[in-house]
Design an enzyme around this catalytic site. Structure first.
Site, PDB file in Angstrom:
ATOM      1  N   HIS A 257     -26.522 -18.245   4.710  1.00  0.00           N
ATOM      2  CA  HIS A 257     -25.888 -19.248   3.864  1.00  0.00           C
ATOM      3  C   HIS A 257     -26.449 -20.627   4.231  1.00  0.00           C
ATOM      4  O   HIS A 257     -26.339 -21.044   5.381  1.00  0.00           O
ATOM      5  CB  HIS A 257     -24.379 -19.207   4.077  1.00  0.00           C
ATOM      6  CG  HIS A 257     -23.623 -20.126   3.172  1.00  0.00           C
ATOM      7  ND1 HIS A 257     -23.559 -19.920   1.818  1.00  0.00           N
ATOM      8  CD2 HIS A 257     -22.919 -21.252   3.419  1.00  0.00           C
ATOM      9  CE1 HIS A 257     -22.829 -20.882   1.273  1.00  0.00           C
ATOM     10  NE2 HIS A 257     -22.432 -21.713   2.215  1.00  0.00           N
ATOM     11  N   ASP A 259     -26.045 -24.404   3.097  1.00  0.00           N
ATOM     12  CA  ASP A 259     -25.391 -25.402   2.249  1.00  0.00           C
ATOM     13  C   ASP A 259     -26.450 -26.379   1.756  1.00  0.00           C
ATOM     14  O   ASP A 259     -27.190 -26.955   2.550  1.00  0.00           O
ATOM     15  CB  ASP A 259     -24.291 -26.104   3.042  1.00  0.00           C
ATOM     16  CG  ASP A 259     -23.107 -25.175   3.281  1.00  0.00           C
ATOM     17  OD1 ASP A 259     -22.705 -24.489   2.338  1.00  0.00           O
ATOM     18  OD2 ASP A 259     -22.604 -25.116   4.412  1.00  0.00           O
ATOM     19  N   ASP A 369     -18.770 -18.947  -0.363  1.00  0.00           N
ATOM     20  CA  ASP A 369     -18.197 -20.033   0.447  1.00  0.00           C
ATOM     21  C   ASP A 369     -17.613 -21.149  -0.405  1.00  0.00           C
ATOM     22  O   ASP A 369     -17.729 -22.307  -0.057  1.00  0.00           O
ATOM     23  CB  ASP A 369     -19.303 -20.586   1.376  1.00  0.00           C
ATOM     24  CG  ASP A 369     -18.762 -21.613   2.351  1.00  0.00           C
ATOM     25  OD1 ASP A 369     -17.615 -21.456   2.787  1.00  0.00           O
ATOM     26  OD2 ASP A 369     -19.475 -22.581   2.659  1.00  0.00           O
ATOM     27  N   HIS A 574     -21.121 -26.869  -3.499  1.00  0.00           N
ATOM     28  CA  HIS A 574     -19.738 -26.755  -3.024  1.00  0.00           C
ATOM     29  C   HIS A 574     -19.363 -27.580  -1.795  1.00  0.00           C
ATOM     30  O   HIS A 574     -18.266 -27.396  -1.255  1.00  0.00           O
ATOM     31  CB  HIS A 574     -19.359 -25.279  -2.835  1.00  0.00           C
ATOM     32  CG  HIS A 574     -20.111 -24.569  -1.746  1.00  0.00           C
ATOM     33  ND1 HIS A 574     -21.097 -23.654  -2.003  1.00  0.00           N
ATOM     34  CD2 HIS A 574     -20.023 -24.637  -0.403  1.00  0.00           C
ATOM     35  CE1 HIS A 574     -21.573 -23.188  -0.871  1.00  0.00           C
ATOM     36  NE2 HIS A 574     -20.946 -23.769   0.127  1.00  0.00           N
TER      37      HIS A 574
HETATM   38 ZN   LIG Z   1     -21.132 -23.376   2.166  1.00  0.00          ZN
END
Ligand SMILES: [Zn+2]
Length: 1007
Positions: A257, A259, A369, A574
């Site tokens: 993951h 971001d 997430d 997000h």
């Molecule tokens: Zn995230």
């Protein structure tokens, strides 16, 4: 020889044998590395910029040493590493070891070859697996070291604002001999020890594992590698004892993951992608079974542009089915706040990218997430070729435990998608025994399905899988007592879940996250930018599409629009749109928004048919008239400001979908006979005629203490409601600013909190059914939450909130834990509380946080968290909300249309053409249908896409009329022609809708 074995001493004996803290002078761990050798030379240069390799290597490098520190935060150091492998190491596996708390990338022969990140357990770059005579023993590497950690540079805690002066230390840089056989034994013993400990004393398998491990310690002489094979055989014997047929299967997939921006800026994410993915590709070359699920088209696009060599390798592994694009969206966006059209564009831009780059679209939506999931998503997924969904974030619920891990999720229109939450409640597993056992134990759908996902790899800040994770799971592939662990793909998992789906339950409506509810409000400027740019792009597309129909010479700005959409979609990531990012990210995000607006609305480089373009149309220079452009599909009668000879405002009458209008009523001709507005002396407004809506304190501002438990920018806790303080200190008393006629307004100022001020103009226009509150706040608070409240004389157990392409109800009471956990919720342009025959709606132009408890409608205005951005929301804010009392239902009263009108103001421009008849491009026969989008089709300049949705929650047939010369067709959200053609009849196109159905129609222009 049989001997007494005390469970605890046996366990600890094995622990100490593999400990990296105790007895390393004589235990197995101490033998992991053999001889060491310093680097031949190490030099570096430092730069504040993130520069390409070619630019870096031609710089002047100065001496550097192990133990030295580098910084400050966000700078980059490039190291030139010269190394020479001793020829005595022939036949040995040789690693270049690099330990630093910064994020490193190894470059070799001008290509990135591996990420080196201590936090991600990657500190070795393998130079050779078995040194040969013929191999070059001397070589030069470069290490690009970012002066930030995997999670940025928070001062004191992870989510604290970054420490600008943090320095990273190079604690190790050397060559070592790596003893692969010792490593394999260590992994064997770790797994056996975990089995012994975690299966527990009641489980006989636990003892089998423990006694095997104990025997291995007996057999293994750490100084004599010839004892290792026999030791390994003991482990292999127990690992190869198989499970029965009924055992659960864990589908392990590599994952990382990343971001797209969070505790680090966008620019750093580009490098995070490269560091993480090159490591994955490197692993794949030695582990052909490794799969890796990878989302976010934007990140692929970054790597494509900045690392073409790496991207080509990735494309190879995509073709082999190992590197697996998933998600279908441009970024892993927030699941609540983006508009319906933005959500469609996330998929449209994403799926088109995946199709173009990899020859196929994604079949799973992937959002592990994100802070809650809109009930409109199932339909949008279906429309974009996706019927499977993976997330896990609802495991973060503070109050209620979500009852499923595998289920059908049904949206507001009835569309269903097969949804899976990895039962281990994580997207960053490490391939440990504990995690696979949790995956089985925690699964809420035992007996319904016997397969589940297991995403392994360091995440959030990147990192991804490691060799060790893979090696652990190899030992657990089918070992009695543990679930089967197979390396798998999202498609394999969902395919078996689909086969097993007959017993699955269905969850209807939104997937509401009972946490992070402050993210509907935090970083108000980002939210405002999002709403404004959604409006601007909507208007540019409508006006440019119609310009093409009006003027053959006009060039639809397709590529600029794509670029602007992609920036807007990126900002919907997000941790950006929710406001949970550091100040550097906020600055970037606001810059992207400003760029968008500046690019089209003003200046010579405008994108598309701006209102000014329409104003310059016509053939009668010299005459002066006013052009009113309405980008919505219904008639509007609104007071507009027209710069007249005396600067006076005039009431504009704008009729049609998109119209050129030049007739104006003069002031005084029309007055608002529907409503009477009374202003109370202390600055609150009360509508009294014809409805009594308030108990005497409408438009009441209230300030709350806002100190969450940890996640500052994210969370507003239930207990904040106990700290409510009404805002009552008047700074400037109420004054009448416009006395009435077409527009009446009053203004006042309040003191808020310790030192913030709020100035508000309350405006009532003729013919307008709502009272507008134009608000300006100079916000200087810390850990406070500002809301505005409207108590109304309406009794209902549920309130209605607008979501993407529709609305839903939420309770106004706190009966159950599921009800009160929603003490703070989100809405888009409006919320409404109605009883039979009457109700009150609250509209807004850039807010998302809201609540209705009992009879009080609240709109959340501003927060003041201090982490991860200590300056969050400090400064000047301008926003508008409106209250609209209405007779009948909100559908009958036109609340939906009025909320659109508030958000999509008429464009009023001076025109050089003579007054011309109003022109309407589109109209829809039913008030239940909203024509949301008019745009040119992707890659088809001769076609127009219009997107409509049913907004009332009703089954309805409507006619779409257009004055454009069109043939007809129908398509899905990806603009792929599907199904049947529609015939164009005299009344237009006949379209059938069920509640909240979104329909995209491709109109092929016939000229
Ligand atoms: Zn995230």
């Amino acid at each position: 020889m049989a001997a007494i074995k005390h469970r605890r001493t046996a366990l600890e004996r094995v622990e100490k044998f593999i400990s990296d803290t105790y007895f390393t002078d004589c235990n197995l761990r101490g033998r992991l590395f053999g001889d060491r050798c310093p680097l031949a030379s190490l030099s570096y240069f430092q730069t504040p910029r993130r520069i390409p390799y070619e630019e870096a290597v031609v710089q002047e490098f100065g001496p550097a040493q192990v133990g030295q520190s580098f910084g400050p935060t966000w700078e980059t150091c490039w190291f030139k590493v010269e190394l020479s492998i001793p020829s005595a190491w022939a036949g040995r596996e040789v690693h270049f070891v690099w330990e630093s708390d910064g994020e490193g990338m190894v470059w070799r022969d001008a290509q990135p070859v591996q990420g080196l990140t201590k936090e991600g357990e990657k500190t070795s770059y393998i130079l050779t697996r078995s040194l040969k005579e013929s191999e070059p023993h001397s070589l030069t590497l470069y290490v690009e070291l970012a002066c930030n950690g995997l999670f940025g540079a928070g001062k004191g805690s992870m989510i604290a604002p970054p420490d600008p002066d943090r320095r990273v230390t190079l604690s190790k840089a050397e060559l070592v001999v790596f003893n692969r056989d010792v490593y394999e034994l260590l992994v064997d013993l770790e797994i056996l020890l975990d089995m012994a400990q975690l299966l527990g004393e009641e489980n006989q398998r636990s003892f089998q594992a423990l006694y095997t491990a104990n025997q291995m310690v007996n057999v293994c002489d750490v100084m004599d590698p010839s004892t290792f094979p026999a030791t390994r055989d003991l482990a292999a014997a127990i690992f190869s004892q198989r499970n029965g047929e009924s055992q659960h299967t864990v589908h392990a997939m590599g994952h990382c993951h990343i971001d797209s921006a969070w505790l680090w800026p966008y620019e750093e994410t580009i490098r995070k992608c490269a560091r993480s993915w090159v490591t994955v590709v490197q692993l794949m070359e030695h582990n052909p079974e490794l799969t890796f699920a990878c989302s976010q088209a934007q990140q692929f696009e970054w790597v494509r542009r900045s690392y073409p060599g790496l991207y080509a390798r990735i494309q190879d592994f995509v073709a082999k089915g190992q590197f697996i694009p998933v998600g279908g969206t441009w970024v892993e966006m927030d699941g609540n706040l983006p508009s319906g059209e933005s959500m469609v564009r996330q998929f449209l831009q994403g799926q088109r990218f995946f199709q173009e780059q990899f020859g196929r679209i994604c079949s799973e939506f992937w959002l592990p997430d994100t802070f809650g999931y809109s009930a409109q998503l199932p339909q949008l997924m279906h429309g974009c070729g996706i019927q499977r969904f993976l997330t896990q974030k609802l495991s973060w619920n503070l109050v209620n435990s979500f009852p499923h891990h595998t289920f059908f999720w049904e949206g507001i229109d009835g569309s269903q998608v097969l949804t899976h939450f990895p039962p281990g409640d994580s997207y960053g597993m490490h391939g440990r025994v504990e995690e696979v056992l949790k995956t089985v134990k925690n699964n809420k759908d035992k007996g319904r399905v016997n397969h589940s996902a297991f995403l392994f790899g360091f995440g959030d800040g990147g990192g991804g899988p490691t060799q060790k994770m893979l090696d652990r799971m190899k030992r657990m592939s089918d070992t009695d007592g543990l679930p089967r662990v197979q390396i798998s793909t999202p498609d394999q998992l969902f395919s078996v879940l689909e086969k097993e789906s007959s017993q699955l339950c269905t969850w209807v409506g939104e997937l509401f996250l009972e946490l992070h509810n402050g993210t509907y409000t935090t970083q108000a400027q980002i939210k405002k930018g999002n709403r404004e740019c959604e409006q601007i792009l909507h208007d540019v597309e409508v006006l440019s599409t119609l310009a093409v129909a009006q003027d053959k010479e006009f060039q639809y700005p397709a590529s600029q629009l794509q670029q602007l959409w992609r920036l807007l979609l990126l900002n919907q990531f997000h941790d950006v749109l929710p406001g949970s990012c550091i100040q550097l990210v906020v600055e970037d995000a606001l810059q992207y928004y400003t760029g968008e607006q500046g690019a089209w609305l003003a200046g010579p480089s405008r994108v598309g048919a701006s209102p000014a373009w329409w104003g310059c149309r016509g053939s009668n220079p010299g005459t002066q008239s006013t052009l009113v452009l309405n980008t919505l599909s219904w008639e509007r009668t609104e007071v507009i400001s027209r710069p007249g000879p005396n600067g006076k405002e005039t009431l504009g009458m704008s009729d049609l979908g998109v119209a050129l209008v030049s007739e104006f009523l003069t002031e005084g001709e029309t007055a608002n006979r529907e409503m009477l507005c009374l202003f109370l002396p202390w600055g609150r407004a009360l509508l009294t005629v014809p409805f009594s809506i308030a108990n005497g304190c409408a438009n009441q501002f209230a300030l709350f203490d806002d100190v969450p438990l940890y996640w500052d920018a994210w969370d507003v806790m239930d207990y904040h409601l106990e700290t409510r303080k009404p805002v009552t200190t008047m700074l400037k008393p109420l004054e009448v600013t416009l006395a009435g006629g077409l527009r009446g307004s009053v203004r006042f100022s309040l003191k808020v909190g310790k030192s913030s001020t709020l100035t508000q103009e309350i405006i009532l226009d003729a013919m307008c059914p709502y009272l507008r509150f134009q608000t300006q706040v100079e916000w200087k608070e810390a850990h406070k939450f500002l809301k505005v409240e409207f108590p109304v004389n309406v009794r209902s157990t549920s309130a209605t909130y607008e979501i993407q392409f529709g609305h839903l109800q939420r309770p106004t009471h706190w009966n159950t834990s599921w009800d009160w956990a929603r003490f703070e919720v989100w809405a888009h342009k409006w919320l409404d509380l109605s009883e039979h025959g009457f109700g009150v709606a609250l509209l807004n132009n850039c807010k998302y946080g809201a609540s209705v408890h009992r009879n009080i409608l609240s709109l959340s205005l501003l927060r003041a968290p201090k982490s991860p951005d200590s300056t969050a929301d400090i400064g000047l804010h301008q926003f508008t909300y409106a209250v609209m009392p209405h007779q009948g239902s909100f559908q009958e009263a036109g609340v939906i249309q009025q909320a659109y009108s508030l958000n999509f103001p008429l464009h009023v421009v001076p025109a050089s053409c003579a007054p011309c008849p109003a022109w309407s491009a589109f109209s829809v026969s039913s008030p239940a249908i909203v024509l949301e989008t008019v745009k040119q089709a992707e890659d088809r300049p001769e076609a127009v896409v219009v997107r409509l949705y049913e907004a009332h929650g009703s089954t309805v047939t409507a006619w779409l009329q257009t004055s454009l010369p069109v043939k007809k067709a129908i398509c899905d959200l990806l603009e792929r022609p599907v199904g049947w053609g529609l015939s164009l009849e005299k009344q237009g196109l006949r379209l059938s809708f069920t509640p909240f159905r979104v329909l995209s129609v491709l109109l092929v222009l016939s000229c």
